[in-house]
Design a protein around this motif. Structure first.
Motif, PDB file in Angstrom:
ATOM      1  N   SER A  56       0.865  -1.171   0.000  1.00 44.00           N
ATOM      2  CA  SER A  56       0.000   0.000   0.000  1.00 44.00           C
ATOM      3  C   SER A  56       0.910   1.232   0.000  1.00 44.00           C
ATOM      4  O   SER A  56       1.949   1.238   0.677  1.00 44.00           O
ATOM      5  CB  SER A  56      -0.884  -0.018   1.260  1.00 44.00           C
ATOM      6  N   HIS A  75      -2.986   4.832   3.168  1.00 45.24           N
ATOM      7  CA  HIS A  75      -4.299   4.851   2.542  1.00 45.24           C
ATOM      8  C   HIS A  75      -5.361   4.676   3.623  1.00 45.24           C
ATOM      9  O   HIS A  75      -5.323   3.721   4.401  1.00 45.24           O
ATOM     10  CB  HIS A  75      -4.395   3.738   1.500  1.00 45.24           C
ATOM     11  N   CYS A  76      -6.319   5.596   3.663  1.00 44.29           N
ATOM     12  CA  CYS A  76      -7.316   5.618   4.742  1.00 44.29           C
ATOM     13  C   CYS A  76      -8.325   4.482   4.658  1.00 44.29           C
ATOM     14  O   CYS A  76      -9.033   4.217   5.635  1.00 44.29           O
ATOM     15  CB  CYS A  76      -8.032   6.964   4.784  1.00 44.29           C
ATOM     16  N   GLN A  77      -8.412   3.789   3.530  1.00 49.45           N
ATOM     17  CA  GLN A  77      -9.366   2.686   3.419  1.00 49.45           C
ATOM     18  C   GLN A  77      -8.726   1.328   3.714  1.00 49.45           C
ATOM     19  O   GLN A  77      -9.341   0.294   3.493  1.00 49.45           O
ATOM     20  CB  GLN A  77     -10.020   2.698   2.041  1.00 49.45           C
ATOM     21  N   THR A  78      -7.504   1.357   4.238  1.00 49.30           N
ATOM     22  CA  THR A  78      -6.862   0.128   4.699  1.00 49.30           C
ATOM     23  C   THR A  78      -7.060   0.031   6.208  1.00 49.30           C
ATOM     24  O   THR A  78      -7.550   0.956   6.846  1.00 49.30           O
ATOM     25  CB  THR A  78      -5.346   0.141   4.407  1.00 49.30           C
ATOM     26  N   SER A  79      -6.622  -1.084   6.774  1.00 53.84           N
ATOM     27  CA  SER A  79      -6.673  -1.250   8.232  1.00 53.84           C
ATOM     28  C   SER A  79      -5.331  -0.900   8.876  1.00 53.84           C
ATOM     29  O   SER A  79      -5.095  -1.221  10.038  1.00 53.84           O
ATOM     30  CB  SER A  79      -7.072  -2.687   8.586  1.00 53.84           C
ATOM     31  N   GLU A  82      -5.505   1.721  11.924  1.00 57.63           N
ATOM     32  CA  GLU A  82      -6.252   1.035  12.987  1.00 57.63           C
ATOM     33  C   GLU A  82      -5.352  -0.003  13.681  1.00 57.63           C
ATOM     34  O   GLU A  82      -5.325  -0.106  14.908  1.00 57.63           O
ATOM     35  CB  GLU A  82      -7.477   0.355  12.371  1.00 57.63           C
ATOM     36  N   LYS A  97      -7.466   8.523  10.410  1.00 57.58           N
ATOM     37  CA  LYS A  97      -7.172   7.206   9.838  1.00 57.58           C
ATOM     38  C   LYS A  97      -6.120   7.308   8.744  1.00 57.58           C
ATOM     39  O   LYS A  97      -5.985   6.412   7.922  1.00 57.58           O
ATOM     40  CB  LYS A  97      -8.461   6.609   9.241  1.00 57.58           C
ATOM     41  N   ARG A  98      -5.374   8.434   8.741  1.00 56.65           N
ATOM     42  CA  ARG A  98      -4.492   8.696   7.612  1.00 56.65           C
ATOM     43  C   ARG A  98      -3.004   8.698   7.916  1.00 56.65           C
ATOM     44  O   ARG A  98      -2.212   8.370   7.041  1.00 56.65           O
ATOM     45  CB  ARG A  98      -4.841  10.046   6.990  1.00 56.65           C
ATOM     46  N   TYR A 123       1.218  -5.007   2.652  1.00 56.95           N
ATOM     47  CA  TYR A 123      -0.198  -4.964   3.013  1.00 56.95           C
ATOM     48  C   TYR A 123      -1.078  -5.977   2.287  1.00 56.95           C
ATOM     49  O   TYR A 123      -1.894  -6.660   2.905  1.00 56.95           O
ATOM     50  CB  TYR A 123      -0.760  -3.552   2.807  1.00 56.95           C
ATOM     51  N   LYS A 127      -3.519  -8.303   4.547  1.00 57.33           N
ATOM     52  CA  LYS A 127      -4.774  -7.637   4.869  1.00 57.33           C
ATOM     53  C   LYS A 127      -5.880  -8.579   5.334  1.00 57.33           C
ATOM     54  O   LYS A 127      -6.781  -8.150   6.045  1.00 57.33           O
ATOM     55  CB  LYS A 127      -5.252  -6.776   3.708  1.00 57.33           C
TER      56      LYS A 127
END
Length: 134
Positions: A56, A75-79, A82, A97-98, A123, A127
Motif C-alpha cells: 500500500s 491509505h485511509c481505506q486500509t486497516s 487502525e 485514519k491517515r 499490506y 490484509k
C-alpha cells in the motif's frame, strides 16, 4: 533520489528535510531487507510517495501549518492505522485514519516505525489476517 523529490524536500526547513530523508531511507531499507522489489518513488498530491508491488502506498510530507512534525500517510481505506493504533498506542500520535505524526526532534529509526512501514509495504499479503498477522 528523484530530482522532483529532492526539489520538494529542499524547499522545507533543514530539520524537516533531515527527518523526511530518514523516513525515506527507512522505507528503502525495509523494502530491501524484505526482498519486496523495486520501490516506486513519485510525487502524488504534491507529496513524496513510495510503493512496492503488493504493498500500500506510503506518502511523507511536512506542512507549514504543522511546522514541528512530519507526517507519514497511509491509505485511509486500509486497516493500517487502525492496526498501528492497536499495537503502538503510546509510541505515536496519529492524525485520523491517515497518518502517523512524527516530531522533527524524534528518531525516525525507531523499531515501531520500521514495523509499520513493513506492514504497509506488505499490506496486500497481510490484509486478510487479524491485526495484519502481528
Amino acid at each position: 533520489m528523484k530530482p522532483e523529490i529532492q526539489q520538494k524536500f529542499s524547499s522545507y526547513p533543514l530539520a524537516a528535510q533531515k527527518q523526511l530523508e530518514e523516513v525515506r531511507r527507512l522505507i528503502f531499507a525495509v523494502a530491501e531487507e524484505n526482498a519486496l522489489g523495486a520501490v516506486e518513488e513519485t510525487l502524488k498530491w504534491g507529496e513524496a510517495s513510495y510503493l512496492v508491488k503488493g504493498g500500500s502506498a506510503i506518502r511523507i510530507d511536512w506542512k507549514p501549518k504543522d511546522p514541528d512534525v512530519i507526517k507519514v500517510y497511509f491509505h485511509c481505506q486500509t486497516s493500517l492505522i487502525e492496526t498501528f493504533r492497536e499495537i503502538y498506542r503510546q509510541e505515536f500520535d496519529y492524525q485520523g485514519k491517515r497518518a502517523i505524526v512524527i516530531p522533527l526532534n524524534a528518531s525516525a529509526e525507531s523499531g515501531p516505525l520500521k514495523h509499520c512501514l513493513q506492514l504497509a509495504l506488505k499490506y496486500h499479503s497481510l490484509k486478510h489476517l487479524p491485526l495484519l498477522g502481528v
